[in-house]
Design an enzyme around this catalytic site. Sequence first.
Site: not given
Length: 309
Positions: A164, A245-247, A250
């Site tokens: 991830d 929330h990283r996706p 990104t």
Amino acid sequence: MLYPFTAIVGQDEMKLALLLNAINPSVGGVLIEGEKGTAKSTAVRALANLLPPMETGATAMTVVELPINATEDRVVGSINLEKALQDGVKAFEPGILHAAHQNILYVDEVNLLDDHIVDILLDVAAMGVNTVEREGVSHSHPSRFILVGTMNPEEGDLRPQLLDRFGLSVMVYGEHDPAQRMEVIKRRLAFGDDPVSFVASYAESERALHERLLQARELLPSIIPTDEVLLKIASISIGVGVDGHRPDITMMHTARAHAAFHGRHQITESDLKIAARLALKHRLRRLPFEEQGHDEDRIDTVVTAVLEG
């Protein structure tokens, strides 16, 4: 003599992911998975020869490789405590992350690297600063680099938590089209027989791509996602069921880079489709024994529903 980036046959998704991360390092690094002999390391080394410096005034970009058996001190650097306490100086001894500043940090067989070392790399990649602390003595230095990890899945997987942390992920395979496979052989033979002439024959295509990257970097800051675009990104992440929330972040960075690469001032649906594929595949939760090949279909279905909704 390096093999030219534009001479690599096929592997379009891998090449695109590398270029987008180079345009916008905030993407967070690229993980390239695939069997041996699929041009993974060739592409990484060729990329450095193609790229402009990350910052104005910096020297030419190089590839800094991280050995699999590297210790934490070798990676982050160390502090000579005796000298620091006796002489009152920090006595910092630089590590790989110091050398990687303004360059490409390349980790081959990243899945075989100690998880703790991978965590350190990803933390520094996200923050752009490396801090070393020993017995109350600390030293910090900038460490902004383009992170690329490669691995052969047959030799082991990365933990989902580490997967991830990589911004983008692509899977590469050997060419199955006979004509394409033949072209790989022909170009490798030509490069081996006369590397100078071979590299010269791709000088124009390399120059054109270099200029395109420069223009994309200049355009990038002006590409501001609208609320409509951000809502679509959030809806796609919810639809495919990724965690955190990283996706979303990104995808936003990737869509901006893709728009800049194509000379657009606004993010379009095509930018979102590419960003979703590159940023989400390695983050999907899978059922036991579920094939990875279904991931793109799942993502495409959700993206289509969101964009048409």
